[in-house]
Scaffold this active site. Sequence first.
Site, PDB file in Angstrom:
ATOM      1  N   ASP A 214     -53.149  34.327 -18.080  1.00  0.00           N
ATOM      2  CA  ASP A 214     -54.289  34.348 -18.955  1.00  0.00           C
ATOM      3  C   ASP A 214     -54.724  32.963 -19.487  1.00  0.00           C
ATOM      4  OD1 ASP A 214     -56.354  35.302 -20.667  1.00  0.00           O
ATOM      5  OD2 ASP A 214     -55.050  36.686 -21.839  1.00  0.00           O
TER       6      ASP A 214
ATOM      7  N   TYR B 257     -48.256  41.532 -21.739  1.00  0.00           N
ATOM      8  CA  TYR B 257     -49.107  42.460 -22.340  1.00  0.00           C
ATOM      9  C   TYR B 257     -48.882  44.074 -21.957  1.00  0.00           C
ATOM     10  CZ  TYR B 257     -52.192  38.581 -22.734  1.00  0.00           C
ATOM     11  OH  TYR B 257     -52.869  37.314 -23.152  1.00  0.00           O
TER      12      TYR B 257
ATOM     13  N   ASP C 160     -45.308  24.845 -19.122  1.00  0.00           N
ATOM     14  CA  ASP C 160     -46.002  23.855 -19.974  1.00  0.00           C
ATOM     15  C   ASP C 160     -46.378  22.893 -19.066  1.00  0.00           C
ATOM     16  OD1 ASP C 160     -43.252  23.961 -19.266  1.00  0.00           O
ATOM     17  OD2 ASP C 160     -42.387  22.827 -20.609  1.00  0.00           O
TER      18      ASP C 160
ATOM     19  N   LYS D 228     -41.456  30.320 -16.581  1.00  0.00           N
ATOM     20  CA  LYS D 228     -40.611  29.766 -17.342  1.00  0.00           C
ATOM     21  C   LYS D 228     -39.334  29.952 -16.891  1.00  0.00           C
ATOM     22  CE  LYS D 228     -40.395  26.513 -20.748  1.00  0.00           C
ATOM     23  NZ  LYS D 228     -40.618  25.268 -20.561  1.00  0.00           N
TER      24      LYS D 228
ATOM     25  N   ASP E 120     -57.750  29.923 -18.497  1.00  0.00           N
ATOM     26  CA  ASP E 120     -58.995  29.357 -19.382  1.00  0.00           C
ATOM     27  C   ASP E 120     -58.892  27.915 -19.442  1.00  0.00           C
ATOM     28  OD1 ASP E 120     -59.450  31.810 -19.930  1.00  0.00           O
ATOM     29  OD2 ASP E 120     -59.347  31.833 -22.101  1.00  0.00           O
TER      30      ASP E 120
END
Length: 362
Positions: A248, A137, A224, A192, A252
């Site tokens: 982010d 971001y 993942d 990652k 959720d």
Amino acid sequence: MSYRIATIAGDGIGPEVTEATVRVLDALLGPDVLTFEWLDGGAGHYQKTGEVLPAETLAACRDSHAILHGAAGLPGVTYDDGTEVGNDLHLKLRFGLDLYANVRPIRLLPGVESPLRHHQPGTIDYVIVRENTEGLYASRGAGVVLRDEMASDSLVITRKGTERVARFACELSRRRQGAPRDGKHRVTVCDKANILRSYAFFRRVCDQVSVDFDDIERDYAYVDAMTVHLVKRPDFYDVIVAENLFGDIISDLGAATVGGMGVSPSAELGDRHGLFQGAHGSAPDIAGQDAANPIATLLSGAMMLEWLASGHHDERLSLAAERFRLAIDKVLEAGLHRPREFGGQAGCRVFTEAVLDQLGRT
């Protein structure tokens, strides 16, 4: 001491859930402890004036003790490049006030059924700490589109940004009760690192910070795999720290396992400033119908009290935060005023009145 709270109601259901939270905070503490300064900002304000975050609003946020925000964003209100105007309000505040730690508690509340079988309140209780100013971001406004054939955004991870959010996560773990499964204070680094150098660097810096916290267990998960772990073994986690985009996304997912975005509070914290809001969107399709679920914003208000109490050593605020959370838990547990997303009929006003009534009993 009294505290000035910069208050941005925003768009859609934002004014409803913000007003509900202010009512409860005033009932908890009286009208003289918190002073709410209502400020302009959001997609609706942009439509009227061309500004999503007026300079005077940013200045007031900078000068206040804390910021309470409802929600921002409206369908179709975008910039020329297609990005949403409402998101820009949050980004301007994050970068303008250096709110580097996005704190998302994931807690299964009494009276709320998790979509994960066999999980009851108390078995899902962890916090995701998302680095809030860097990562992918950081490319906001700087990405390029070449001849309508290729687009590129850059991922940025710095030592300073990673060190401070990793230290924040470790210190938070020390203050908690540990993971529900085994009571261990544990910080899980979500990245990652097996594919990208930037994430390998993120993990390495987190490791270096953790040397100062030998009482905190280190743990690692690729993002993942984390999407599987949060479904299969959520009780294993205490604090998870992640880069901006990954944080982010998994926030959720975590919220979905405890009932959804309507019960997901958040705090965006820096060394001097703190912004508190429900993690949900502005839901303009139900605005003005008294159909909003105020729980996420109410819980964010409790987080605000805790943060102010810690920074100012004000025990009355920490006690008020505890009463606030307990009242919400009791209302949900009783089951008489369930929000509509949990099979009940209670809208914003009814649920807020129930919380106020519960506070009157304690």
